[in-house]
Design a protein around this motif. Sequence first.
Motif, PDB file in Angstrom:
ATOM      1  N   PRO A  12       0.869  -1.395   0.191  1.00  0.00           N
ATOM      2  CA  PRO A  12      -0.288  -0.249  -0.046  1.00  0.00           C
ATOM      3  C   PRO A  12       0.696   1.736  -0.262  1.00  0.00           C
ATOM      4  CG  PRO A  12       0.279  -0.930   1.895  1.00  0.00           C
ATOM      5  CD  PRO A  12       0.605  -1.682   1.383  1.00  0.00           C
ATOM      6  N   LYS A  13       0.237   2.114   0.156  1.00  0.00           N
ATOM      7  CA  LYS A  13       1.195   3.438  -0.296  1.00  0.00           C
ATOM      8  C   LYS A  13       1.355   3.833   1.549  1.00  0.00           C
ATOM      9  CE  LYS A  13      -1.151   5.109  -4.704  1.00  0.00           C
ATOM     10  NZ  LYS A  13      -2.210   6.598  -5.404  1.00  0.00           N
ATOM     11  N   THR A  14       2.019   4.939   1.590  1.00  0.00           N
ATOM     12  CA  THR A  14       2.502   5.179   3.173  1.00  0.00           C
ATOM     13  C   THR A  14       1.293   5.204   3.821  1.00  0.00           C
ATOM     14  OG1 THR A  14       4.693   5.691   2.551  1.00  0.00           O
ATOM     15  CG2 THR A  14       3.872   6.669   4.605  1.00  0.00           C
ATOM     16  N   GLY A  15       0.407   6.246   3.349  1.00  0.00           N
ATOM     17  CA  GLY A  15      -0.873   6.646   4.259  1.00  0.00           C
ATOM     18  C   GLY A  15      -1.662   5.655   5.006  1.00  0.00           C
ATOM     19  N   GLN A  16      -1.811   5.085   3.513  1.00  0.00           N
ATOM     20  CA  GLN A  16      -3.159   3.875   3.508  1.00  0.00           C
ATOM     21  C   GLN A  16      -2.105   2.870   4.027  1.00  0.00           C
ATOM     22  OE1 GLN A  16      -3.855   2.554  -0.549  1.00  0.00           O
ATOM     23  NE2 GLN A  16      -5.111   1.649   0.481  1.00  0.00           N
ATOM     24  N   TRP A  17      -0.527   2.287   4.048  1.00  0.00           N
ATOM     25  CA  TRP A  17      -0.383   1.181   4.686  1.00  0.00           C
ATOM     26  C   TRP A  17       0.024   2.066   6.584  1.00  0.00           C
ATOM     27  CZ3 TRP A  17       5.420  -0.261   3.327  1.00  0.00           C
ATOM     28  CH2 TRP A  17       5.777  -1.885   3.925  1.00  0.00           C
ATOM     29  N   ILE A  18      -0.014   2.945   7.058  1.00  0.00           N
ATOM     30  CA  ILE A  18      -0.042   3.371   8.712  1.00  0.00           C
ATOM     31  C   ILE A  18      -1.730   3.112   8.939  1.00  0.00           C
ATOM     32  CG2 ILE A  18      -0.553   5.400   9.875  1.00  0.00           C
ATOM     33  CD1 ILE A  18       2.474   6.370   8.509  1.00  0.00           C
ATOM     34  N   SER A  19      -2.518   3.757   8.282  1.00  0.00           N
ATOM     35  CA  SER A  19      -4.165   3.989   8.423  1.00  0.00           C
ATOM     36  C   SER A  19      -4.426   2.332   8.229  1.00  0.00           C
ATOM     37  CB  SER A  19      -5.030   4.082   7.785  1.00  0.00           C
ATOM     38  OG  SER A  19      -4.805   4.270   6.793  1.00  0.00           O
ATOM     39  N   LEU A  20      -4.130   1.171   7.611  1.00  0.00           N
ATOM     40  CA  LEU A  20      -5.083  -0.365   7.634  1.00  0.00           C
ATOM     41  C   LEU A  20      -3.914  -1.071   8.775  1.00  0.00           C
ATOM     42  CD1 LEU A  20      -4.338  -0.677   3.254  1.00  0.00           C
ATOM     43  CD2 LEU A  20      -6.489  -0.671   4.908  1.00  0.00           C
ATOM     44  N   SER A  21      -1.948  -0.869   9.272  1.00  0.00           N
ATOM     45  CA  SER A  21      -1.955  -1.538   9.687  1.00  0.00           C
ATOM     46  C   SER A  21      -2.068  -1.010  11.430  1.00  0.00           C
ATOM     47  CB  SER A  21       0.007  -1.281   9.838  1.00  0.00           C
ATOM     48  OG  SER A  21       0.052  -1.714   8.676  1.00  0.00           O
ATOM     49  N   LEU A  22      -2.850   0.493  11.279  1.00  0.00           N
ATOM     50  CA  LEU A  22      -3.091   0.630  12.608  1.00  0.00           C
ATOM     51  C   LEU A  22      -3.733  -0.231  13.632  1.00  0.00           C
ATOM     52  CD1 LEU A  22      -1.970   4.365  12.999  1.00  0.00           C
ATOM     53  CD2 LEU A  22      -1.666   2.534  14.720  1.00  0.00           C
ATOM     54  N   GLN A  23      -5.565  -0.459  12.191  1.00  0.00           N
ATOM     55  CA  GLN A  23      -6.485  -0.743  12.006  1.00  0.00           C
ATOM     56  C   GLN A  23      -6.691  -2.816  12.754  1.00  0.00           C
ATOM     57  OE1 GLN A  23     -10.351  -0.585   9.720  1.00  0.00           O
ATOM     58  NE2 GLN A  23      -9.186  -2.008   8.634  1.00  0.00           N
ATOM     59  N   HIS A  24      -5.656  -2.928  12.061  1.00  0.00           N
ATOM     60  CA  HIS A  24      -4.992  -4.707  12.692  1.00  0.00           C
ATOM     61  C   HIS A  24      -4.867  -4.332  13.991  1.00  0.00           C
ATOM     62  CE1 HIS A  24      -6.065  -7.327   9.126  1.00  0.00           C
ATOM     63  NE2 HIS A  24      -5.781  -6.374   8.324  1.00  0.00           N
ATOM     64  N   MET A  25      -3.940  -3.695  14.317  1.00  0.00           N
ATOM     65  CA  MET A  25      -3.137  -3.586  15.858  1.00  0.00           C
ATOM     66  C   MET A  25      -4.139  -3.456  16.255  1.00  0.00           C
ATOM     67  SD  MET A  25      -1.031  -1.278  17.589  1.00  0.00           S
ATOM     68  CE  MET A  25      -1.812  -0.447  18.737  1.00  0.00           C
ATOM     69  N   PHE A  26      -5.421  -2.749  16.659  1.00  0.00           N
ATOM     70  CA  PHE A  26      -5.977  -2.145  17.257  1.00  0.00           C
ATOM     71  C   PHE A  26      -7.236  -3.636  17.662  1.00  0.00           C
ATOM     72  CE2 PHE A  26      -5.171   2.660  17.340  1.00  0.00           C
ATOM     73  CZ  PHE A  26      -4.688   2.095  18.264  1.00  0.00           C
ATOM     74  N   ALA A  27      -6.717  -4.375  15.948  1.00  0.00           N
ATOM     75  CA  ALA A  27      -8.185  -5.623  15.676  1.00  0.00           C
ATOM     76  C   ALA A  27      -7.848  -6.490  17.236  1.00  0.00           C
ATOM     77  CB  ALA A  27      -8.178  -6.063  14.899  1.00  0.00           C
ATOM     78  N   MET A  28      -5.907  -6.836  17.439  1.00  0.00           N
ATOM     79  CA  MET A  28      -5.915  -7.524  18.135  1.00  0.00           C
ATOM     80  C   MET A  28      -5.951  -6.875  20.019  1.00  0.00           C
ATOM     81  SD  MET A  28      -2.758  -7.372  18.914  1.00  0.00           S
ATOM     82  CE  MET A  28      -1.023  -6.234  18.311  1.00  0.00           C
ATOM     83  N   PHE A  29      -5.207  -6.229  19.701  1.00  0.00           N
ATOM     84  CA  PHE A  29      -5.038  -5.358  20.725  1.00  0.00           C
ATOM     85  C   PHE A  29      -5.102  -5.846  22.374  1.00  0.00           C
ATOM     86  CE2 PHE A  29      -4.300  -2.039  23.807  1.00  0.00           C
ATOM     87  CZ  PHE A  29      -2.518  -1.553  24.047  1.00  0.00           C
ATOM     88  N   GLY A  30      -6.890  -5.961  22.151  1.00  0.00           N
ATOM     89  CA  GLY A  30      -7.845  -6.307  23.282  1.00  0.00           C
ATOM     90  C   GLY A  30      -7.571  -7.452  23.415  1.00  0.00           C
ATOM     91  N   ALA A  31      -7.573  -8.251  22.742  1.00  0.00           N
ATOM     92  CA  ALA A  31      -7.635 -10.245  23.310  1.00  0.00           C
ATOM     93  C   ALA A  31      -5.701 -10.136  23.783  1.00  0.00           C
ATOM     94  CB  ALA A  31      -8.116 -10.771  22.076  1.00  0.00           C
ATOM     95  N   THR A  32      -4.562  -9.415  23.213  1.00  0.00           N
ATOM     96  CA  THR A  32      -3.410  -9.660  23.091  1.00  0.00           C
ATOM     97  C   THR A  32      -2.987  -9.380  24.486  1.00  0.00           C
ATOM     98  OG1 THR A  32      -2.444 -10.049  20.854  1.00  0.00           O
ATOM     99  CG2 THR A  32      -1.404  -8.876  22.246  1.00  0.00           C
ATOM    100  N   ILE A  33      -3.440  -8.196  25.271  1.00  0.00           N
ATOM    101  CA  ILE A  33      -3.375  -8.252  26.633  1.00  0.00           C
ATOM    102  C   ILE A  33      -4.161  -8.156  27.572  1.00  0.00           C
ATOM    103  CG2 ILE A  33      -2.465  -5.621  25.480  1.00  0.00           C
ATOM    104  CD1 ILE A  33      -4.821  -3.720  26.752  1.00  0.00           C
ATOM    105  N   LEU A  34      -5.555  -8.648  26.874  1.00  0.00           N
ATOM    106  CA  LEU A  34      -6.006  -9.198  28.340  1.00  0.00           C
ATOM    107  C   LEU A  34      -5.572 -10.424  28.517  1.00  0.00           C
ATOM    108  CD1 LEU A  34      -8.323  -9.676  29.193  1.00  0.00           C
ATOM    109  CD2 LEU A  34      -9.839 -11.153  28.214  1.00  0.00           C
TER     110      LEU A  34
END
Length: 428
Positions: A12-34
């Motif tokens: 992906p393009k840089t800006g798109q890359w950042i937003s899409l990657s953050l989206q994936h990080m937040f999708a797993m964040f709650g379960a991973t830290i729980l």
Amino acid sequence: MSEAILDVQDKPKTGQWISLSLQHMFAMFGATILVPQLVGLSPAIALLTSGIATIIFILITQFKVPAYLGSSFAFILPITIATKTGGIGSAMIGAMFVSLVYAIVALIIWKTGYQWLMKLLPPIVVGPVIIVIGLALSGTAVNMAMTIPVGNASEYSLLHFSAAIVTLLTAIICNIYFKNIISLMPILIGIIAGYGYSAAIGIIDYGVIADAKWFAVPEFLIPGVDYSFQVTPTLLFVMVPIAIVTISEHIGHQLVLGKIVNRNYIKDPGLHRSILGDGIGTFISSLVGGPPKTTYGENIGVLAITKVFSVYVIFGAAVFAIVFSFFGKLMAVIETIPTAVLGGISILLFGIIASSGLRMLVDNNIDFGNNRNLVISSVILVIGIGGAKIEFSETFSIEGMALAAIVGVILNLVLPGMDKKEVDDGTK
């Protein structure tokens, strides 16, 4: 299948890359830290090792599989038991032996194929074992939700239970009434809502946040440095049998993911590579004090909704997870999450674990009019939930979920009438 917006190898393009990657990080964040919150490990290490394990997995699978590795809920009960008997270090050593099982299984699959594994771990064995894992944890979830510690005991608190209820209801609403990205992050959103409510009713102690540094290196747990350990047969039988569940879960995820992105991951890069990647990720995580890893259904769901299959987006999410793990203030906020909030979300999560076992039985059309199936599932459930134990000596025993899994595998192999149906490898 609808056409991909970004295919697996697309960048992906840089800006798109950042937003899409953050989206994936937040999708797993709650379960991973729980998971670390529930078993006494560092959330920062869990976040750091999830990023590292994901990168390792992507490298081993040759940048062909867009899967994210987060903390595994299947290990909550074994880690809890191992910690009570030998300390948290014992649980970490046990997890390393689980990763060794992954490596051995991967090697055998590489040399002989995977059909033997499907025969050894059919749904009639794995489904009930998953149910045992969820139901065995149910008492823990309820106690966390409605009690507070008072000295060496605990007492009921309606105030704290109300925080658990708010957390639980928020997660349910997100999961049921929303059909977009929000529906894939019910854990994170539920915890946020429960935390906000807890702040409003005044049950949060903010002292640790004020004392925390903005930048902080995660707390590592290194064997032989931060803890001493002793490998015992009991430790191995507490931890290693969980591989029965996690390997089956891994295969299921690879089949589902393959169908979403229109690939056959069982053949290319091969089940042996993906299992090895999962195992090495777990080994590295346990080596530094993080929880065992597994591929995450939440992130597979994000792929299905966004039609962005790029493995580079997943790689970016892993990098963000590593960076976030060094934010000391953020990790301190996580430490202040009330036990009631964790209990509320755990009621849903542990129930979902048990229900996923039921779903496996239903999806595979398991016939309980067949006495063979009825016997295998019944014995697994009662042994596992009832806490049956075989004690060979004061230092060596097999009990609960581990015993149930072993007995289930043996019964499936020795009882007549084993299903001879061809296993779907995802190519049909």
